[in-house]
Design a protein around this motif. Structure first.
Motif, PDB file in Angstrom:
ATOM      1  N   ASN A 255       0.752  -1.129   0.116  1.00  9.76           N
ATOM      2  CA  ASN A 255       0.073   0.055   0.014  1.00  9.76           C
ATOM      3  C   ASN A 255       1.008   1.231   0.021  1.00  9.76           C
ATOM      4  O   ASN A 255       0.352   2.278   0.635  1.00  9.76           O
ATOM      5  CB  ASN A 255      -0.969  -0.008   1.041  1.00  9.76           C
ATOM      6  N   GLY A 256       2.076   1.328  -0.420  1.00  9.52           N
ATOM      7  CA  GLY A 256       2.724   2.405  -1.022  1.00  9.52           C
ATOM      8  C   GLY A 256       3.834   2.610   0.187  1.00  9.52           C
ATOM      9  O   GLY A 256       4.548   3.435   0.385  1.00  9.52           O
ATOM     10  N   SER A 257       3.884   1.748   1.242  1.00 10.58           N
ATOM     11  CA  SER A 257       4.956   1.787   2.062  1.00 10.58           C
ATOM     12  C   SER A 257       6.481   1.548   1.602  1.00 10.58           C
ATOM     13  O   SER A 257       7.198   2.359   2.066  1.00 10.58           O
ATOM     14  CB  SER A 257       4.979   0.948   3.365  1.00 10.58           C
ATOM     15  N   SER A 258       6.625   0.877   0.723  1.00  8.18           N
ATOM     16  CA  SER A 258       7.855   0.590  -0.151  1.00  8.18           C
ATOM     17  C   SER A 258       7.526   0.427  -1.600  1.00  8.18           C
ATOM     18  O   SER A 258       6.376   0.003  -1.796  1.00  8.18           O
ATOM     19  CB  SER A 258       8.794  -0.645   0.549  1.00  8.18           C
ATOM     20  N   TRP A 259       8.668   0.589  -2.412  1.00  6.67           N
ATOM     21  CA  TRP A 259       8.513   0.481  -3.970  1.00  6.67           C
ATOM     22  C   TRP A 259       9.548  -0.316  -4.523  1.00  6.67           C
ATOM     23  O   TRP A 259      10.501  -0.115  -4.014  1.00  6.67           O
ATOM     24  CB  TRP A 259       8.371   2.033  -4.512  1.00  6.67           C
ATOM     25  N   ILE A 260       9.366  -1.153  -5.520  1.00  6.21           N
ATOM     26  CA  ILE A 260      10.330  -1.765  -6.145  1.00  6.21           C
ATOM     27  C   ILE A 260      10.257  -1.483  -7.654  1.00  6.21           C
ATOM     28  O   ILE A 260       9.350  -1.274  -8.387  1.00  6.21           O
ATOM     29  CB  ILE A 260      10.103  -3.293  -6.077  1.00  6.21           C
ATOM     30  N   GLN A 261      11.320  -1.130  -8.284  1.00  6.31           N
ATOM     31  CA  GLN A 261      11.470  -0.968  -9.631  1.00  6.31           C
ATOM     32  C   GLN A 261      11.536  -2.017 -10.474  1.00  6.31           C
ATOM     33  O   GLN A 261      12.239  -3.123 -10.369  1.00  6.31           O
ATOM     34  CB  GLN A 261      12.745   0.122 -10.191  1.00  6.31           C
ATOM     35  N   ARG A 262      10.472  -2.216 -11.563  1.00  8.96           N
ATOM     36  CA  ARG A 262      10.310  -3.396 -12.145  1.00  8.96           C
ATOM     37  C   ARG A 262      10.481  -3.099 -13.901  1.00  8.96           C
ATOM     38  O   ARG A 262       9.482  -2.805 -14.705  1.00  8.96           O
ATOM     39  CB  ARG A 262       8.997  -4.089 -12.133  1.00  8.96           C
ATOM     40  N   ASN A 263      11.667  -2.729 -14.299  1.00 11.69           N
ATOM     41  CA  ASN A 263      11.976  -2.473 -15.607  1.00 11.69           C
ATOM     42  C   ASN A 263      12.738  -3.757 -16.463  1.00 11.69           C
ATOM     43  O   ASN A 263      13.114  -3.260 -17.362  1.00 11.69           O
ATOM     44  CB  ASN A 263      12.926  -1.280 -15.568  1.00 11.69           C
ATOM     45  N   GLU A 264      12.670  -4.819 -15.863  1.00  6.38           N
ATOM     46  CA  GLU A 264      12.993  -5.797 -16.803  1.00  6.38           C
ATOM     47  C   GLU A 264      12.517  -5.680 -18.395  1.00  6.38           C
ATOM     48  O   GLU A 264      11.318  -5.802 -18.518  1.00  6.38           O
ATOM     49  CB  GLU A 264      12.926  -7.112 -16.215  1.00  6.38           C
ATOM     50  N   GLY A 265      13.586  -5.715 -19.371  1.00  5.13           N
ATOM     51  CA  GLY A 265      13.032  -5.470 -20.767  1.00  5.13           C
ATOM     52  C   GLY A 265      12.808  -4.216 -21.133  1.00  5.13           C
ATOM     53  O   GLY A 265      13.143  -4.234 -22.469  1.00  5.13           O
TER      54      GLY A 265
END
Length: 396
Positions: A255-265
């Motif tokens: 719910n926005g407490s932490s974020w992960i970058q997901r740029n595979e590809g």
């Protein structure tokens, strides 16, 4: 003009080759800059810079340019078979047949940068002149009481319409625009909005990241994604997906407490102007291409307990064997960088479940293995203080 701001012992070698990634969908559309993206039924529509609206009827495998082919389409919305296109300087166009033909509405000469549908009402956020509303499919339009300034984003929450403004934060109307209330978020440029129950997420321009309200806009707090410009949002289960300005896609499972970058590809970090979910895919409209990936590849991960566990743990998935969906439960005893990856029996990486920071707690990952062949796979949880590995079996 303003600058706009879209417990078996297995020996194996872990090879960093990912099969789960964003793939360009350019057949028929090429490498155009896309500024908006929506789903309507089983159709996808994307609005482009100076090339109008393109449509796909097969999950982005092929795209066809519609007859609205010479406009800068900054915003899109749909209601039934009606599709609305907000253009840059030429107002709103309407298609009543899922994009086959288009006609201008009576809202002309406006820079329409946001659109939203609420019941029988269609709202248009414009540069300079606030918000317009139509209750008859665009035949006539009325300027609402929010009648000045630039409205970059619109969203619907129940019977309320939410407006994200240039330099003036968020305003909310509960009576279809007759009156508006300024919220406490009043000093940011709001480029994008997402409503999830009572939670509202506001993506800012000028690098202020994401603000969140848990009480329908009364109070706001800046999330940990605080140093990016956010152009777009989508939601998959309890996973929030955010498209940024030049840094690609981020996801949050708490719910926005932490974020992960997901740029595979992705090649670098594109500007992601639009995000859309349809038929088990998530689509991204970027500044140089259309992309998609399997929805399961971003994974639906839910924090099922915020209580800090005493130890790290990785549970056996259930059910097992399975086809195609299973659950993986794991506990994180200390906040930090976490990897949860799936490998085939040769050690080749086949799925990225988590690859970023998580807060301490207990999580459940709902995994869709539709893209995997039958066989034995290994899943591995790794942190600075823990490593664990187990196997699951896909049976098709």
């Amino acid at each position: 003009m303003k600058k706009f701001l879209i417990a078996v012992f297995v020996v194996c070698v872990f090879v960093q080759v990912s099969l789960s990634q964003w793939q360009p969908d350019t057949n028929g559309i090429g490498y155009l800059s896309e500024r908006s993206l929506i789903a309507s039924g089983n159709n996808l529509f994307t609005g482009t810079f100076n090339a109008g609206v393109f449509k796909s009827t097969n999950n982005g495998n092929n795209w066809t340019q519609t007859s609205l082919n010479n406009q800068f389409v900054f915003s899109l919305a749909a209601s039934g078979s009606n599709v609305y296109a907000g253009t840059y300087g030429n107002g709103v166009y309407l298609s009543t047949n899922n994009g086959s033909t288009w006609a201008p509405t009576t809202l002309t000469g406006q820079f329409v940068v946001s659109l939203a549908v609420s019941g029988s009402y269609i709202f248009a956020g414009v540069f300079y002149n606030g918000v317009y509303v139509s209750s008859n499919n665009g035949s006539t339009w009325t300027q609402t009481a929010l009648n000045s300034g630039d409205v970059y984003s619109l969203a619907v929450s129940g019977s309320s319409i939410i407006a994200g403004k240039y330099l003036n934060g968020v305003s909310i109307s509960s009576n279809n625009g007759t009156t508006w209330t300024q919220t406490a978020l009043n000093n940011q440029t709001i480029q994008s909005l997402l409503v999830n129950g009572n939670d509202i997420y506001a993506g800012t321009y000028y690098g202020a990241g994401i603000y969140k309200s848990t009480n329908s806009g009364i109070n706001w707090a800046q999330t940990t994604l605080s140093n990016r410009s956010i152009y777009s949002f989508a939601i998959i289960g309890s996973t929030i997906v955010a498209g940024s300005d030049g840094y690609g896609v981020y996801t949050s499972v708490d719910n926005g407490s932490s974020w992960i970058q997901r740029n595979e590809g992705f090649t670098g970090g594109p500007k992601v102007y639009g995000l859309c979910v349809l038929n088990n895919y998530i689509f991204a409209a970027t500044d140089y291409s259309e992309y998609r990936r399997g929805m399961n590849e971003l994974n639906v991960i839910e924090q099922i307990s915020a209580e800090i566990p005493e130890t790290f743990s990785l549970s056996q998935n259930y059910p097992n064997p399975f086809n195609p969906v299973t659950n993986i439960k794991f506990s994180i005893a200390k906040s930090g960088f976490v990897k949860l990856l799936v490998y085939d029996i040769t050690g080749r990486e086949t799925m990225v479940i988590v690859n970023g920071n998580l807060t301490a707690g207990t999580y459940n990952a709902l995994i869709d293995a539709s893209g995997l062949a039958s066989g034995v796979y290994l899943y591995r949880l790794e942190t600075d203080d823990f490593a664990g590995i187990k196997k699951f079996i896909v049976v098709k």
